[in-house]
Design a protein around this motif. Structure first.
Motif, PDB file in Angstrom:
ATOM      1  N   TRP A  52      23.097  10.220 -18.501  1.00 24.77           N
ATOM      2  CA  TRP A  52      22.533   9.839 -17.206  1.00 24.77           C
ATOM      3  C   TRP A  52      23.594   9.158 -16.349  1.00 24.77           C
ATOM      4  O   TRP A  52      23.712   9.411 -15.148  1.00 24.77           O
ATOM      5  N   LEU A  53      24.376   8.269 -16.961  1.00 23.80           N
ATOM      6  CA  LEU A  53      25.446   7.594 -16.221  1.00 23.80           C
ATOM      7  C   LEU A  53      26.454   8.599 -15.689  1.00 23.80           C
ATOM      8  O   LEU A  53      26.892   8.511 -14.540  1.00 23.80           O
ATOM      9  N   ARG A  54      26.838   9.562 -16.511  1.00 19.66           N
ATOM     10  CA  ARG A  54      27.812  10.570 -16.077  1.00 19.66           C
ATOM     11  C   ARG A  54      27.266  11.420 -14.923  1.00 19.66           C
ATOM     12  O   ARG A  54      27.983  11.738 -13.978  1.00 19.66           O
ATOM     13  N   ARG A  55      25.981  11.809 -14.996  1.00 19.02           N
ATOM     14  CA  ARG A  55      25.381  12.644 -13.946  1.00 19.02           C
ATOM     15  C   ARG A  55      25.264  11.904 -12.623  1.00 19.02           C
ATOM     16  O   ARG A  55      25.339  12.506 -11.559  1.00 19.02           O
ATOM     17  N   HIS A  56      25.062  10.586 -12.655  1.00 16.93           N
ATOM     18  CA  HIS A  56      24.823   9.808 -11.432  1.00 16.93           C
ATOM     19  C   HIS A  56      26.009   8.923 -11.038  1.00 16.93           C
ATOM     20  O   HIS A  56      25.856   8.026 -10.217  1.00 16.93           O
ATOM     21  N   ILE A  57      27.174   9.192 -11.566  1.00 16.82           N
ATOM     22  CA  ILE A  57      28.331   8.307 -11.362  1.00 16.82           C
ATOM     23  C   ILE A  57      28.686   8.140  -9.894  1.00 16.82           C
ATOM     24  O   ILE A  57      29.116   7.061  -9.480  1.00 16.82           O
ATOM     25  N   LYS A  58      28.461   9.156  -9.062  1.00 15.98           N
ATOM     26  CA  LYS A  58      28.821   9.042  -7.642  1.00 15.98           C
ATOM     27  C   LYS A  58      27.953   8.040  -6.902  1.00 15.98           C
ATOM     28  O   LYS A  58      28.353   7.536  -5.861  1.00 15.98           O
ATOM     29  N   LYS A  59      26.762   7.742  -7.426  1.00 17.58           N
ATOM     30  CA  LYS A  59      25.841   6.808  -6.781  1.00 17.58           C
ATOM     31  C   LYS A  59      25.915   5.412  -7.389  1.00 17.58           C
ATOM     32  O   LYS A  59      25.262   4.502  -6.895  1.00 17.58           O
ATOM     33  N   LEU A  60      26.662   5.241  -8.462  1.00 15.78           N
ATOM     34  CA  LEU A  60      26.672   3.979  -9.196  1.00 15.78           C
ATOM     35  C   LEU A  60      27.959   3.204  -8.971  1.00 15.78           C
ATOM     36  O   LEU A  60      29.027   3.801  -8.815  1.00 15.78           O
ATOM     37  N   PRO A  61      27.883   1.876  -8.989  1.00 11.15           N
ATOM     38  CA  PRO A  61      29.106   1.078  -8.898  1.00 11.15           C
ATOM     39  C   PRO A  61      29.921   1.226 -10.184  1.00 11.15           C
ATOM     40  O   PRO A  61      29.355   1.170 -11.284  1.00 11.15           O
TER      41      PRO A  61
END
Length: 91
Positions: free
Chosen positions: A22-31
């Motif tokens: 999940w972190l890898r898929r959403h990395i562009k939105k996460l700090p």
């Protein structure tokens, strides 16, 4: 010194249900931070991610202030009314 957490370590620090995938898929939105191609998360990043997806109930037994008005003033879309029916009226 600031801790630098990998994807797997960050997923372990976050609440249940957050996976490395999940972190890898959403990395562009996460700090996060990058050093070259290496992505890492600091404790501050983990705290911000947790705050981004934290929601408090506004009604019900778990609400912080039961019966409190959600916001002052009218709803921004309160002036809208439904359209009349498109069906023809048969007499």
């Amino acid at each position: 010194m600031t801790r630098r957490l990998t994807y797997a370590e960050a997923a372990a620090e976050l609440p249940d249900g957050v996976t490395e995938t999940w972190l890898r898929r959403h990395i562009k939105k996460l700090p996060h931070s990058k050093l070259g191609r290496v992505v890492y998360f600091t404790d501050a990043d983990i705290e911000r991610i947790d705050q981004m997806f934290h929601h408090e109930p506004v009604v019900g037994p778990l609400a912080a202030a039961p019966g409190a008005a959600p916001a002052a003033g009218p709803h921004p879309m309160g002036h809208l009314v439904p359209l009349p029916s498109r069906r023809s009226v048969r007499a």
